[in-house]
Write an enzyme that holds these catalytic residues in place. Structure first.
Site, PDB file in Angstrom:
ATOM      1  CG  ASN A 151      -0.011  -0.371   2.439  1.00 24.60           C
ATOM      2  OD1 ASN A 151       1.079  -0.690   2.931  1.00 24.60           O
ATOM      3  ND2 ASN A 151      -0.976   0.192   3.563  1.00 24.60           N
ATOM      4  CB  SER A 182      -2.554  -9.093   6.986  1.00 24.99           C
ATOM      5  OG  SER A 182      -2.446  -9.695   6.654  1.00 24.99           O
ATOM      6  CB  VAL A 232       0.737 -12.416   6.859  1.00 21.45           C
ATOM      7  CG1 VAL A 232       1.877 -12.951   6.893  1.00 21.45           C
ATOM      8  CG2 VAL A 232       0.027 -12.506   5.774  1.00 21.45           C
ATOM      9  N   GLY A 233       1.297 -11.324  10.059  1.00 21.44           N
ATOM     10  CA  GLY A 233       1.620 -11.032  11.225  1.00 21.44           C
ATOM     11  C   GLY A 233       1.880 -11.800  12.423  1.00 21.44           C
ATOM     12  CD  GLU A 263       3.931  -0.044  12.976  1.00 30.18           C
ATOM     13  OE1 GLU A 263       2.735   0.320  12.756  1.00 30.18           O
ATOM     14  OE2 GLU A 263       5.179   0.655  13.466  1.00 30.18           O
ATOM     15  CB  CYS A 302      -2.667   0.864   8.227  1.00 24.78           C
ATOM     16  SG  CYS A 302      -0.922   1.661   8.092  1.00 24.78           S
ATOM     17  CD  GLU A 333       8.672   0.369  10.928  1.00 28.82           C
ATOM     18  OE1 GLU A 333       6.604   0.240  10.584  1.00 28.82           O
ATOM     19  OE2 GLU A 333       9.158   0.410  10.592  1.00 28.82           O
TER      20      GLU A 333
HETATM   21  P1  NAD Z   1       0.379  -8.556   3.578  1.00 30.50           P
HETATM   22  O1  NAD Z   1       0.365  -9.518   4.702  1.00 30.50           O
HETATM   23  O2  NAD Z   1      -0.794  -9.817   2.418  1.00 30.50           O
HETATM   24  O3  NAD Z   1       1.350  -8.957   2.855  1.00 30.50           O
HETATM   25  C1  NAD Z   1       2.584  -7.955   3.860  1.00 30.50           C
HETATM   26  C2  NAD Z   1       3.831  -8.591   3.500  1.00 30.50           C
HETATM   27  O4  NAD Z   1       3.863 -10.152   3.596  1.00 30.50           O
HETATM   28  C3  NAD Z   1       4.324  -8.939   1.723  1.00 30.50           C
HETATM   29  O5  NAD Z   1       5.365  -8.534   1.560  1.00 30.50           O
HETATM   30  C4  NAD Z   1       3.772 -10.621   1.524  1.00 30.50           C
HETATM   31  O6  NAD Z   1       4.532 -11.333   0.918  1.00 30.50           O
HETATM   32  C5  NAD Z   1       4.647 -11.035   2.851  1.00 30.50           C
HETATM   33  N1  NAD Z   1       3.932 -11.922   3.058  1.00 30.50           N
HETATM   34  C6  NAD Z   1       2.892 -12.355   2.992  1.00 30.50           C
HETATM   35  N2  NAD Z   1       2.898 -14.155   3.291  1.00 30.50           N
HETATM   36  C7  NAD Z   1       4.461 -14.110   4.049  1.00 30.50           C
HETATM   37  C8  NAD Z   1       4.872 -14.974   4.868  1.00 30.50           C
HETATM   38  N3  NAD Z   1       3.982 -16.059   5.591  1.00 30.50           N
HETATM   39  N4  NAD Z   1       6.086 -15.039   5.629  1.00 30.50           N
HETATM   40  C9  NAD Z   1       6.805 -14.110   5.515  1.00 30.50           C
HETATM   41  N5  NAD Z   1       5.843 -13.129   4.510  1.00 30.50           N
HETATM   42  C10 NAD Z   1       4.986 -13.030   4.164  1.00 30.50           C
HETATM   43  O7  NAD Z   1      -0.216  -7.545   3.321  1.00 30.50           O
HETATM   44  P2  NAD Z   1      -1.185  -6.510   2.242  1.00 30.50           P
HETATM   45  O8  NAD Z   1      -1.575  -7.128   1.506  1.00 30.50           O
HETATM   46  O9  NAD Z   1       0.433  -6.760   1.665  1.00 30.50           O
HETATM   47  O10 NAD Z   1      -0.830  -4.779   2.709  1.00 30.50           O
HETATM   48  C11 NAD Z   1      -2.001  -4.470   3.706  1.00 30.50           C
HETATM   49  C12 NAD Z   1      -2.189  -4.569   4.975  1.00 30.50           C
HETATM   50  O11 NAD Z   1      -0.951  -3.960   5.033  1.00 30.50           O
HETATM   51  C13 NAD Z   1      -2.962  -4.371   5.709  1.00 30.50           C
HETATM   52  O12 NAD Z   1      -3.437  -4.876   6.977  1.00 30.50           O
HETATM   53  C14 NAD Z   1      -2.552  -2.987   6.475  1.00 30.50           C
HETATM   54  O13 NAD Z   1      -3.441  -2.747   7.436  1.00 30.50           O
HETATM   55  C15 NAD Z   1      -1.335  -3.164   6.602  1.00 30.50           C
HETATM   56  N6  NAD Z   1      -0.706  -2.071   7.083  1.00 30.50           N
HETATM   57  C16 NAD Z   1      -0.192  -1.921   7.736  1.00 30.50           C
HETATM   58  C17 NAD Z   1       0.455  -0.656   8.476  1.00 30.50           C
HETATM   59  C18 NAD Z   1       0.700  -0.203   9.861  1.00 30.50           C
HETATM   60  O14 NAD Z   1       1.701   0.642  10.064  1.00 30.50           O
HETATM   61  N7  NAD Z   1       0.560  -0.825  11.065  1.00 30.50           N
HETATM   62  C19 NAD Z   1       1.451  -0.091   7.285  1.00 30.50           C
HETATM   63  C20 NAD Z   1       0.339   0.059   6.286  1.00 30.50           C
HETATM   64  C21 NAD Z   1       0.182  -1.874   5.985  1.00 30.50           C
END
Ligand code: NAD
Length: 454
Positions: free
Chosen positions: A131, A208, A211-212, A229, A263, A433
């Site tokens: 994003n 997300s 995944v976190g 995050e 986010c 951060e």
């Molecule tokens: P996502 O969790 O699908 O992917 C994020 C990253 O993780 C990508 O680079 C992806 O390739 C990687 N990933 C996916 N599966 C993995 C695994 N099993 N092991 C290691 N890495 C893996 O999220 P997204 O769809 O790219 O982003 C959207 C999400 O990010 C939303 O939930 C949003 O709220 C969140 N977000 C949070 C913040 C914050 O600062 N809190 C900022 C921006 C986005």
């Protein structure tokens, strides 16, 4: 290494192809980073600072190129993309001042001298979402490098182009080979390997909450340091004693910025019941005025969603029988467009109210008094950001203290300043951060006692 195609989300046309890094190539990059980090941590603080300043200057000189890449890759309006390119420069510049200031402490003890050192962690893995590819990369990258770590960044599959270019600019600016490596590819391959590999000492993950949680479990095996995050479902709380015109005029931008793929999106508007009708009258023209269209045009305020799959997921929150109060516009034809959409009234159990939609969809909910506003605002597993609109300074402070979120804004919707801390309460994250303390997240405190008795 399997190459994959990057699509322009505003046109659905291919932009370029990018190599997908394999697990074996990730391991090789980690090995290079380990070697490079040993030299990087030994670079004199003033020299490390000056290399980072050169890196910031290089990013500045290529700001327009980076912005245009983001327009093509992510569909961000060009004005926003220029701001993002400026932010990556500013974040590197800010932390370029850190190497010479990475001081420890001298603590009084009997029989000797006690000092602390801020030691780098080693190799740090950054896993970045799609994003905000540039800002989020920089928030981990700059302080990690300043503290003497080597960085391996894995951009999101769909948006790797600016990160790849930034990796090249770092080398052109004189950063040694291996100190910053960018590995495009799949989360399940490259990201997973960074989490599993014992030589990677820290993961900074933005993405997300789902995944976190998996990443946190993976890091537990090595007691690996971790910053998370994650998602958000933030409230924009509008009291009857606020400047209602201003609150309504700004509310669309607090949620539809980046097409709601933010986010910090204030995706739940909570309005004091006594002024709900007036607020809705003011909100409608503000939503309809949001300029949605070609991201290459300077006047555009909202671009497309990132992909067809993501648009389908956002659309599921607005079925045919959804309580649409009013909507803005969106172009027809190619591109993953979705109009700004206001839903009201919405039940507390409606998925559009409870889930992070991550698209241009906002709900409006009335509340009676301050206590109810706080209760509703906090009734979510998330806690990232939020806004409070009121003319009463005491209420502003009371509510700001009571809302369980890491980043709050009174009579405004500001979110991220690189010199103030950023992060989430509850399931929105772990750690902070940015700001003056970010170096703590990329160093270990070492305590050394030196006897004066010998
Ligand atoms: P996502 O969790 O699908 O992917 C994020 C990253 O993780 C990508 O680079 C992806 O390739 C990687 N990933 C996916 N599966 C993995 C695994 N099993 N092991 C290691 N890495 C893996 O999220 P997204 O769809 O790219 O982003 C959207 C999400 O990010 C939303 O939930 C949003 O709220 C969140 N977000 C949070 C913040 C914050 O600062 N809190 C900022 C921006 C986005």
């Amino acid at each position: 290494m399997t190459a994959y195609t990057i699509l322009n989300p505003a046109t659905e046309q291919p932009v370029t192809t990018v190599p997908g890094t394999s697990a074996a190539e990730t391991d090789a990059a980690i090995a290079r980073a380990e070697v490079a980090q040993r030299s990087w941590r030994a670079v004199a603080p003033g020299d490390r600072a000056s290399l980072l300043r050169a890196f910031a200057a290089k990013v500045d000189a290529h700001g327009e190129e980076l912005a245009q890449l983001e327009v093509a890759n992510s569909g961000h309006p060009v004005g926003a993309a220029r701001w993002e390119a400026g932010q990556i420069r500013d974040v590197i510049q800010y932390y370029a001042a850190a190497p010479e200031r990475l001081t420890g402490r001298q603590i009084p003890v009997a029989g000797g001298v006690d000092v602390t050192f801020a030691e780098p962690l080693g190799v740090v893995g950054l896993i970045v979402p799609w994003n905000f590819p540039m800002p989020i990369l920089s928030w981990g990258m700059a302080p990690a490098l300043a503290a003497g770590n080597a960085v391996i960044a894995k951009p999101a599959e769909m948006t790797p182009l600016t990160a790849i270019r930034i990796g090249e600019l770092a080398l052109e600016a004189g950063l040694p080979e291996g100190v910053l490596q960018v590995l495009p590819g799949k989360g399940s391959v490259v990201g997973q390997r960074l989490v599993d590999h014992p030589a990677v000492r820290k993961i900074v993950f933005t993405g997300s909450t789902e995944v976190g949680q998996q990443i946190m479990a993976g890091c537990a095996k090595h007691v690996k340091r971790l910053t998370l995050e994650l998602g958000g479902k933030s409230a924009n709380i509008v009291f009857a004693d606020s400047d209602l015109e201003q609150a309504a005029a700004t509310a669309p931008y607090a949620v539809f910025d980046n097409a709601g793929q933010d986010c910090c999106a204030r995706s739940r508007i909570l309005v004091q019941a006594a002024v709900l009708d007036r607020f809705m009258e003011l909100l409608e023209p503000a939503v309809k005025d949001v300029k949605v269209g070609d991201p290459a045009l300077a006047q555009t305020e909202m671009g497309p969603l990132i992909s067809a799959g993501h648009r389908a997921s956002v659309a599921r929150y607005v079925p045919d029988n959804a309580p649409v109060a009013f909507r803005g516009s969106a172009p027809d034809g190619p591109g993953y467009w979705f109009p700004p959409t206001v839903l009201a009234p919405v039940g507390f159990d409606a998925p559009a109210y409870t889930d992070e939609v991550f698209g241009p969809v906002v709900t409006v909910t009335p509340f009676e008094d301050e206590a109810e506003a706080i209760r509703i605002a906090n009734d979510t597993p998330y806690g990232l950001s939020g806004s409070i609109w009121t003319g009463n300074v005491g209420r502003a402070i009371r509510v700001a203290r009571a809302v369980e979120a890491g980043n709050l804004s009174v009579n405004s919707h500001s979110s991220v300043r690189y010199w103030t801390p950023f992060g989430g309460f509850k399931q929105s994250g772990l750690g902070r951060e940015l700001g003056p303390d970010a170096l703590d997240a990329f160093t270990e405190t070492k305590n050394v006692f030196i006897s004066t008795q010998a």
